[in-house]
Design an enzyme around this catalytic site. Sequence first.
Site, mmCIF file in Angstrom:
data_model
loop_
_atom_site.group_PDB
_atom_site.id
_atom_site.type_symbol
_atom_site.label_atom_id
_atom_site.label_comp_id
_atom_site.label_asym_id
_atom_site.label_seq_id
_atom_site.Cartn_x
_atom_site.Cartn_y
_atom_site.Cartn_z
ATOM 1 N N SER A 65 0.764 -1.419 0.132
ATOM 2 C CA SER A 65 -0.371 0.351 -0.016
ATOM 3 C C SER A 65 0.796 0.954 0.121
ATOM 4 O O SER A 65 2.165 1.338 0.020
ATOM 5 C CB SER A 65 -1.052 -0.329 1.124
ATOM 6 O OG SER A 65 -1.548 -1.244 1.149
HETATM 7 N N1 SAH Z 1 -0.822 -4.302 3.681
HETATM 8 C C1 SAH Z 1 0.023 -5.149 2.620
HETATM 9 C C2 SAH Z 1 -1.536 -4.546 1.404
HETATM 10 C C3 SAH Z 1 -1.100 -5.847 0.831
HETATM 11 S S1 SAH Z 1 -2.367 -5.724 -0.472
HETATM 12 C C4 SAH Z 1 0.480 -3.945 2.078
HETATM 13 O O1 SAH Z 1 0.905 -2.902 2.858
HETATM 14 O O2 SAH Z 1 1.245 -4.862 1.905
HETATM 15 C C5 SAH Z 1 -3.779 -7.117 0.528
HETATM 16 C C6 SAH Z 1 -3.309 -8.403 0.083
HETATM 17 O O3 SAH Z 1 -4.813 -9.034 0.771
HETATM 18 C C7 SAH Z 1 -3.016 -9.390 -0.562
HETATM 19 O O4 SAH Z 1 -1.858 -9.554 -0.385
HETATM 20 C C8 SAH Z 1 -4.084 -10.017 -0.851
HETATM 21 O O5 SAH Z 1 -3.446 -11.949 -0.816
HETATM 22 C C9 SAH Z 1 -5.064 -10.204 0.797
HETATM 23 N N2 SAH Z 1 -5.920 -10.957 0.536
HETATM 24 C C10 SAH Z 1 -7.211 -10.287 -0.401
HETATM 25 N N3 SAH Z 1 -8.244 -11.336 0.599
HETATM 26 C C11 SAH Z 1 -7.909 -11.662 1.525
HETATM 27 C C12 SAH Z 1 -8.568 -12.896 2.254
HETATM 28 N N4 SAH Z 1 -9.509 -13.417 2.514
HETATM 29 N N5 SAH Z 1 -7.656 -13.222 3.409
HETATM 30 C C13 SAH Z 1 -6.645 -13.316 3.097
HETATM 31 N N6 SAH Z 1 -5.323 -12.508 2.700
HETATM 32 C C14 SAH Z 1 -6.400 -11.751 1.757
#
Ligand code: SAH
Length: 218
Positions: A65
């Site tokens: 993010s």
């Molecule tokens: N906070 C992270 C954001 C990653 S993007 C950062 O800044 O690096 C969002 C993440 O949510 C992805 O890695 C995706 O795999 C995860 N995600 C999406 N749906 C999900 C679910 N149902 N359970 C767990 N993770 C999920």
Amino acid sequence: MSNSTTNISERKMRFIYTLRSNGVTCPRVLSTMETIDRGEFVHGHFASRAYEDTPLPIACGQTISQPSIVGLMTQALNVGERDTVLEVGTGSGYQTAILSRLARRVYSVDRHRQLVTQSEKIFRKLDLTNIIAFTADGTRGLFEQAPFDRIMITAAAEDTPGPLLEQLKVGGVMVLPVGPADGVQSLIQVSRHESGFNYEELLKVRFVPLMEGLGEDS
Ligand code: SAH
């Protein structure tokens, strides 16, 4: 000091300045973001852009993010040092690491095993021992570790997942993006009180979608 060192410290100073000018004003959040180096969480082609205020691609088609959004979400979560936090969407592990410095314990789940494994390596390297990461579908929350003082979701749901509302303590706060997968979403702060929930819309955002079930690699 060598040129490249000057460059990096200058870029880090500008990084904090950009957070402030985008509304991240909480001193606890700012000093934590000063100590957690985003460069540890961005690899390969995009590593040189780690201190830019922009989301960047990570493995499994996901994104780390935008730092100012990470700051604003962390600020809105208002984490106390005795809190147990659930984070859904470990991704790069950057947000997890920040939360771990502010809370007593952080449970973090991602539906992609590869992202959890990579993040765990960084948590060990940085000696962040109060993070417990799982490969799991976070839309169901973590029933066995519930209830939580704070919950943060870093992927966008069409609606706030019911199990996560149930797993939030009375007096607890949840921060999440809500809205369509392919459009503009709203960042929401949900507060639970004795008789129900309060919803406050904070700003417009764009996150990858919250998907049900595990990723193909998991
Ligand atoms: N906070 C992270 C954001 C990653 S993007 C950062 O800044 O690096 C969002 C993440 O949510 C992805 O890695 C995706 O795999 C995860 N995600 C999406 N749906 C999900 C679910 N149902 N359970 C767990 N993770 C999920």
